[in-house]
Design a protein around this motif. Structure first.
Motif, PDB file in Angstrom:
ATOM      1  N   HIS A 128      68.827  36.650  31.262  1.00 19.08           N
ATOM      2  CA  HIS A 128      67.831  35.702  30.775  1.00 19.08           C
ATOM      3  C   HIS A 128      68.040  34.357  31.479  1.00 19.08           C
ATOM      4  O   HIS A 128      69.111  33.770  31.391  1.00 19.08           O
TER       5      HIS A 128
ATOM      6  N   GLU B 175      70.767  43.593  41.212  1.00 17.06           N
ATOM      7  CA  GLU B 175      69.534  42.941  40.745  1.00 17.06           C
ATOM      8  C   GLU B 175      69.856  41.661  39.968  1.00 17.06           C
ATOM      9  O   GLU B 175      69.161  40.657  40.112  1.00 17.06           O
TER      10      GLU B 175
ATOM     11  N   LYS C  61      64.953  39.449  32.898  1.00 11.01           N
ATOM     12  CA  LYS C  61      64.814  40.773  33.497  1.00 11.01           C
ATOM     13  C   LYS C  61      65.689  41.698  32.661  1.00 11.01           C
ATOM     14  O   LYS C  61      66.805  41.341  32.294  1.00 11.01           O
TER      15      LYS C  61
ATOM     16  N   PHE D 285      68.777  37.961  41.013  1.00  8.51           N
ATOM     17  CA  PHE D 285      68.008  37.176  40.054  1.00  8.51           C
ATOM     18  C   PHE D 285      68.620  35.780  39.896  1.00  8.51           C
ATOM     19  O   PHE D 285      67.925  34.767  39.936  1.00  8.51           O
TER      20      PHE D 285
END
Length: 158
Positions: free
Chosen positions: A46, A9, A53, A13
């Motif tokens: 960040h 993830e 997230k 991101f």
């Protein structure tokens, strides 16, 4: 999610906005309840100025830990455990995204956030705890800059 899912993830991101500046922060907080103590560890990716997230993990210790030093050092231990799970392969994957975009403003920092600060009882542990992480090579932040621990993880200890 398992830890592999979390790292995937984070990579996804970062790859969505490869020209951005990022900070990966890890921190833990705790709260004593009647008969037990709740520990929350947080991982935050960040995108500076553009959102973040976060991921949390929870641990219950079946006793009230009222000794502040013990509480702080368990938090530090949990943070260190999570920080050490990030592999060289993970950082290489992130750098494969960031390095080609450095001239476009891309950046990536990795920080440990410790729930201690210059105000209050925790100040007497700053040198010891922050020094421990600094000795391991981590950039270490304390309150008020330690938002992964003192704000995000704290929110989930309630």
């Amino acid at each position: 999610m398992n830890f592999n899912d979390v790292t995937n993830e984070i990579i996804n991101f970062v790859s969505k906005y490869p020209n951005s500046r990022y900070k990966l922060a890890i921190g833990s907080d705790s709260q004593v309840k009647v008969g037990y103590t709740v520990y929350i560890s947080a991982i935050i990716i960040h995108r500076i100025g553009k959102g973040a997230k976060g991921f949390v993990t929870k641990k219950i210790v079946p006793r009230e830990i009222n000794n502040l030093r013990e509480k702080i050092f368990i938090e530090a231990s949990m943070t260190h455990k999570i920080a050490s799970m990030f592999t060289l392969d993970f950082f290489e994957d992130v750098m494969d995204i960031i390095i080609p975009n450095i001239k476009k403003g891309a950046d990536f920092k990795y920080e440990i956030h410790v729930d201690i600060g210059n105000n209050g009882e925790t100040r007497k542990y700053i040198k010891e705890v922050a020094g421990y992480f600094a000795g391991l090579g981590f950039e270490t932040k304390i309150k008020p800059e330690a938002y992964a621990a003192s704000s995000y993880a704290n929110k989930y200890t309630k």
